[in-house]
Design an enzyme around this catalytic site. Structure first.
Site, short mmCIF file in Angstrom:
data_model
loop_
_atom_site.label_atom_id
_atom_site.label_comp_id
_atom_site.label_asym_id
_atom_site.label_seq_id
_atom_site.Cartn_x
_atom_site.Cartn_y
_atom_site.Cartn_z
N ASP A 38 103.69 7.02 29.36
CA ASP A 38 105.09 7.26 29.73
C ASP A 38 105.79 8.28 28.85
O ASP A 38 107.00 8.50 28.98
CB ASP A 38 105.90 5.95 29.73
CG ASP A 38 107.17 6.07 30.60
OD1 ASP A 38 107.10 6.79 31.62
OD2 ASP A 38 108.20 5.47 30.25
N LYS A 192 147.44 2.26 32.67
CA LYS A 192 146.13 1.60 32.84
C LYS A 192 145.64 0.95 31.57
O LYS A 192 145.83 1.48 30.47
CB LYS A 192 145.09 2.63 33.31
CG LYS A 192 143.73 2.02 33.62
CD LYS A 192 142.74 3.09 34.07
CE LYS A 192 142.05 3.76 32.91
NZ LYS A 192 140.94 4.64 33.33
N ASP A 218 141.24 12.63 38.73
CA ASP A 218 140.57 12.04 37.59
C ASP A 218 139.43 12.97 37.17
O ASP A 218 139.03 13.85 37.94
CB ASP A 218 140.02 10.65 37.94
CG ASP A 218 139.99 9.72 36.74
OD1 ASP A 218 140.17 10.21 35.60
OD2 ASP A 218 139.76 8.52 36.92
#
Length: 312
Positions: A38, A192, A218
């Site tokens: 891997d 927020k 955003d």
């Protein structure tokens, strides 16, 4: 353009190819191999010696895989005697990890910046970092672009006489105000608080939004938790219509489908800083290209010209 070499990792080759079309240079091949254990190996299959090398790689899922790929590309270019290496980061995912807001927590934005520099980056070209302080995590020069001009050019095609630009939070207030000035519109902000990655509370909206057409701006949209919370507050204030805009359309899971299903959301606009699989596209989604400004910034970096002039 002579003495320039542009390579792309596997994160977003389509954007890299489009950038090279604007520059009029070939996108040189990169070979990424995976071994049985891997581990990966990266080979830049083009001449780098004493050349101005640009490595294009947004940090998009799988983020860790693409980050390691980028680090190996940097190491390969440095080992090939590149004259200068500029990392083109259309999206810097770790920019959200920019502060210590809990005990014993890592600040990934700074650590990854250190890794890029250690691997060989001489310069960074980024697009819309999540917060301004991330710029300071790098000790090499950073050219920080934004996509407000591209987004504004798109929205100028609509009737903006009754439009208000709404930022979901005060952290994005400066960009929202600049965007509103580009459109000749007013601006409003959400109050927020974020309690978790997918738990956001917006207690109120500061500014006049009643019976207005809102453009919600955003920097990025992932799960869409903030946008859905803001939509609820806007409906309470009898908003007339909503268009959603962002630079980085990450749209994890079914975020696009859920946003598109909202009847008062007329359009979702983002740029191609990150790849969006075609299977996720909906009739309400509009994707704008930022290949041209990225290419122009790369040209100016190569020629030693001012990049800040792009914002004049």
């Amino acid at each position: 353009m002579r003495d320039i070499a542009v390579f792309s990792g596997s994160a977003h080759p389509d954007l890299a190819a489009e950038i090279c079309e604007h520059l009029g240079v070939p996108l040189l091949p990169t070979r990424v191999s995976h071994f049985a254990n891997d581990c990966i190996e990266v080979q830049l299959q083009g001449n780098c010696r004493e050349r101005d090398v640009f490595l294009i790689q947004p940090l998009v899922p799988p983020v860790q895989e693409h980050l390691v790929e980028l680090l190996f590309m940097l190491d390969a270019a440095r080992g090939a005697s590149a004259g200068r290496i500029t990392v083109v980061l259309p999206h810097y995912a770790y920019a959200r990890s920019d502060k210590k807001d809990a005990p014993r927590i890592s600040i990934g934005g700074r650590l990854v910046a250190d890794l890029l520099q250690t691997a060989g980056a001489d310069r960074i070209l980024a697009m819309t970092l999540h917060s301004p302080q991330v710029h300071g995590f790098f000790s090499v020069p950073v050219d920080h672009l934004h996509a407000l001009r591209e987004l504004a050019n798109h929205f100028r095609g609509y009737d903006l006489s009754n439009t208000v630009v709404v930022s979901p939070d005060l952290g994005n207030a400066k960009d929202a105000a600049a965007f509103a000035r580009m459109l000749g519109a007013e601006v409003a902000f959400g109050a927020k608080q974020r309690y978790a990655d997918d738990k956001v509370v917006i207690s109120s909206v500061i500014g006049e939004v009643t019976d207005r057409d809102a453009i919600v701006l955003d920097d990025e949209i992932a799960k869409g938790s903030t946008i859905f919370e803001l939509l609820a507050r806007l409906r309470e204030r009898n908003i007339r219509s909503v268009r959603v805009a962002c630079t980085h359309g990450l749209f994890s899971g079914d975020a696009i489908a859920r946003l598109s299903a909202e009847k008062d959301v007329e359009e979702i606009v983002c740029t191609n800083t990150v790849p969006i699989p075609r299977v996720k596209h909906t009739d309400k989604l509009t994707i704008l290209s930022v290949a041209a400004p990225l290419a122009e910034a790369m040209r100016r970096i190569h020629n030693g010209e001012s990049v800040s002039a792009l914002f004049a």
